[in-house]
Design a protein around this motif. Sequence first.
Motif, PDB file in Angstrom:
ATOM      1  N   VAL A 120       0.845  -1.204   0.000  1.00 56.70           N
ATOM      2  CA  VAL A 120       0.000   0.000   0.000  1.00 56.70           C
ATOM      3  C   VAL A 120       0.875   1.246   0.000  1.00 56.70           C
ATOM      4  O   VAL A 120       0.608   2.228  -0.723  1.00 56.70           O
ATOM      5  N   VAL A 166      -8.223  -1.518   3.534  1.00 55.55           N
ATOM      6  CA  VAL A 166      -7.587  -1.189   2.255  1.00 55.55           C
ATOM      7  C   VAL A 166      -8.646  -0.922   1.188  1.00 55.55           C
ATOM      8  O   VAL A 166      -8.506  -0.006   0.359  1.00 55.55           O
ATOM      9  N   LYS A 226      -6.293  -1.106  -6.583  1.00 57.37           N
ATOM     10  CA  LYS A 226      -6.500  -2.203  -5.626  1.00 57.37           C
ATOM     11  C   LYS A 226      -6.110  -3.544  -6.242  1.00 57.37           C
ATOM     12  O   LYS A 226      -5.498  -4.404  -5.570  1.00 57.37           O
ATOM     13  N   TRP A 239      -2.536  -3.815  -6.132  1.00 57.50           N
ATOM     14  CA  TRP A 239      -2.109  -4.174  -4.755  1.00 57.50           C
ATOM     15  C   TRP A 239      -2.222  -5.682  -4.520  1.00 57.50           C
ATOM     16  O   TRP A 239      -1.322  -6.309  -3.963  1.00 57.50           O
TER      17      TRP A 239
END
Length: 902
Positions: A338, A473, A496, A499
């Motif tokens: 992140v 998150v 995302k 990630w």
Amino acid sequence: QKDDSQRLLESFNSGEKEHTLMKSKAEPYTSKGEMVLEESESPLNSNVTAFALKAKVIYPINQKFRPLADGSSNPSLHENPKQAVLPNQVTETSTSGSLGSLSQGDKEDCSCSTTIHSTTSDDRFQARAFLKVTSFPEVLTCESFDVKLCLCSLILKDLMLLDTELRKEKHVMFIQVLRIYLTDFHRKKKITDDLFKKILLIQENDFEELQKQLDSRLQNTEMSGAHNSEYQTLEDLERKEREYSEHIIDNMEAFWKQTDKAQQAFLDQSKCSSAKATKITMDLTEKMIAVESLLSESQDLQAMEIQERLFNWELMVKIIDSLKSYIPEECKCRLSIVSNILDHLTVKNNLSVRQKEELLTDLHKAFWEQLAHFSNECIQQSKDLILKRLECRAKNREEFKHRQKAEQGSLLGKTFHNKDINDFLKAYHELLEKHRQEQWELEEEDDCESTEAVADLYKELYSKASHALVELVTELFHQTLPVVTGLSVRECELLKEEWQENLIPQLEKWETHRQRRWNLFREQLLEEKKLWIKEHALSAVMQKHLSEKQEKIIQGVVSRLGCLSDESVNFILQKHRLLLCSVLRRLTLRRVGMVALACMRMSRKKSLLQELRVQHTLQKGSSPCQDEDQWQLQKAVESHILEEEEKLEEETQQTHLEFHQQLVTEIQEALQFLQQHMEHVIGRTLLHHARREAGKKSSDDGEDFKERLVEAAVESVYGTSNNINRLVQNYYQQLGKITEDYEGKKLQQLKSLQAERSERNRLKKKQETELALKEKQTKGLLNVSSTVHQRMVLQQKKVLAQFELQQQFRLESLKQKLLGLHHLETELEHQLQEAEQDFVSELAVLARVPVAVKKKPSKRSKPAGGKTNSKRKTFQSAESADKDDSHENIQEPRGLTSGLCR
């Protein structure tokens, strides 16, 4: 800016570590320096650390407010002094895999070569308290620093319990064997029913009193030095083990004295013959030797199983420790990715540095607060679970004990005869072995179930933590970032997904590291097993050496006595073998306990060195050297590890030497008890032998014949005073001649022995001179090829060999002298017997007594003369002469010879 983000993560980790240190200050008996010791680990997994090492700078990683990229500071990371703590960071449950271990901690510099020997002294370590546990499940809630100490303390507890069980088994077996012999006498009507019950009751009460005395002394030892009932120190544990061993040796001595007393009381009250008493004593000793053999074999097997249990415990603890470390490691990977994404947005000017720092701070704070809540629940559930299982275990143990007592009582209630004693001993021992094995299996099963239950709790905690982090998150990418950065929802969704994609290789890499760490742990455990096997082999060698040496000593003592019968010699050897087996069995168990204590004393430094070695191995495998500086750094770390290994090996040897010297002292004390007890045994045997020999000689009759001869000589009119005096004078002259010949032969034999001894000494000196010349010739070669220690050992062996040789020469010389004198004395006794027989025959002829005198010698086992009474010099009549002569031959058969010689 990327370094600032990485430093933020490191700052957070450092903050967690500071909180762990603050929490640990409240722990009893733990100092700050010692806590720093247990937290000190290698920093090679940190990019910041590598940079600091390379740049030769020192960064204050415990600084409260760290500067941000724009020059400002962000106190929000530390504004909550009671921030969330992972379960493995709590004092009772912290492990080496805690989040705090990911950062540098309280070190003065960033060098990984910080010595592990300069932080805390051995004395302070021995005085450090650790949790006092009574069973393995309690260890699952201990901190990692104390785990090894707690496990080894459980090993000592199991060894003590095994010793207690075997001692009680031996007491019960002796009482039962005695009961079987008493029952046999009672069945044959040799003792009454009341006497039967009385003897048994006295012996049982005496043994109960012995056990009460031992329990009282052990209780005093347990209470002494105990400032806190929940914690103990290594120093206290070593002292208690030492005092416990002393109490057990004293109890062993009292037990064998009591068994001798019980045997003697039984034989005295049964009023059996001497031969029967000797046979019973020999049989009892033989049966107790069989008991000691059974107990010794069982003890060796149980001790090895206890050692194996230690390794199983360490594996289970490692499983829980691995699960605890799984949460912070994975969270670190997720948060790091992140941070990298936000760094990328900062480079693209979608985020300012301040916005990025605030987003990361809010994310950290929200996550760790949720994790703290989950962790507290997991900790409490673990404690409640273990408490509940311990209560259930105690209940099951009580039920199992009641069932065991019922089975043992059923076996002890059966009737056994003398011929069935061996069958009883085998059956009773097998029953107790079965009970021990069942109890052992139940505890092992409960240990595994407890570990699985705690592992399930931490798996659930991991699941909750992962889910909470994913939600945070998701909220960051779907709700916060579109508002702050102005990016579309689709673009944030792609971030995302990026990630998640980047997370997979990171987790795979960390899983590989975890597997390698696990393999290194298995290798370390295998090395520890080899050390325990080596100690077991050394213990067997020690036991064999002591047994052979003591057997040789007792054989030498018995051979010097010389006068005892084979039956008496066998009894002495059997008694010595019995006591020696008992002593060696106790010393063997004591040695196992000392190995555990030595392991506890070195556990701190071993764990730190092992962690340093593991970190270096993992770093070396994950990031190979790419430049000269990294290569030099790696070489420096390897050199430091080798240096610390050498120091640790030296200190380990010193520790083992210290315990070995203590064991030698205890061996000497135990053998002193053995020697004192055997002195009493040999003394009683010699006394019994002397009484039996005296009984044999006093049984030489002839008293009736001499009384009849005296009466006939008094009434006879044929024996005049002159005739009687002439017979007595001739008899005295014959005795004088016999004595003179004996003295001459004795003097001649002594001269011959002296000449042989002188010749032997001359030959021995000649050999020593030749040997000394050879040693001078080889002295130079010996100095070159041998160390000082080897030369000292050779010299010691040489001196001992010379001493034993001289001792053997002296013993052989004494034996020859005794044999020669014994032969002369036998010949003298035979001649005195013939002279006495001739005198009695002539007196009978003179008095005209019609008695068959030739039947006399057949009744004498060892004929001898009697001591001349002062009345003999005033004999003036046949009555007085015959009466004195007859009384001397009956009362003092050897006295006549010695008196006439004078």
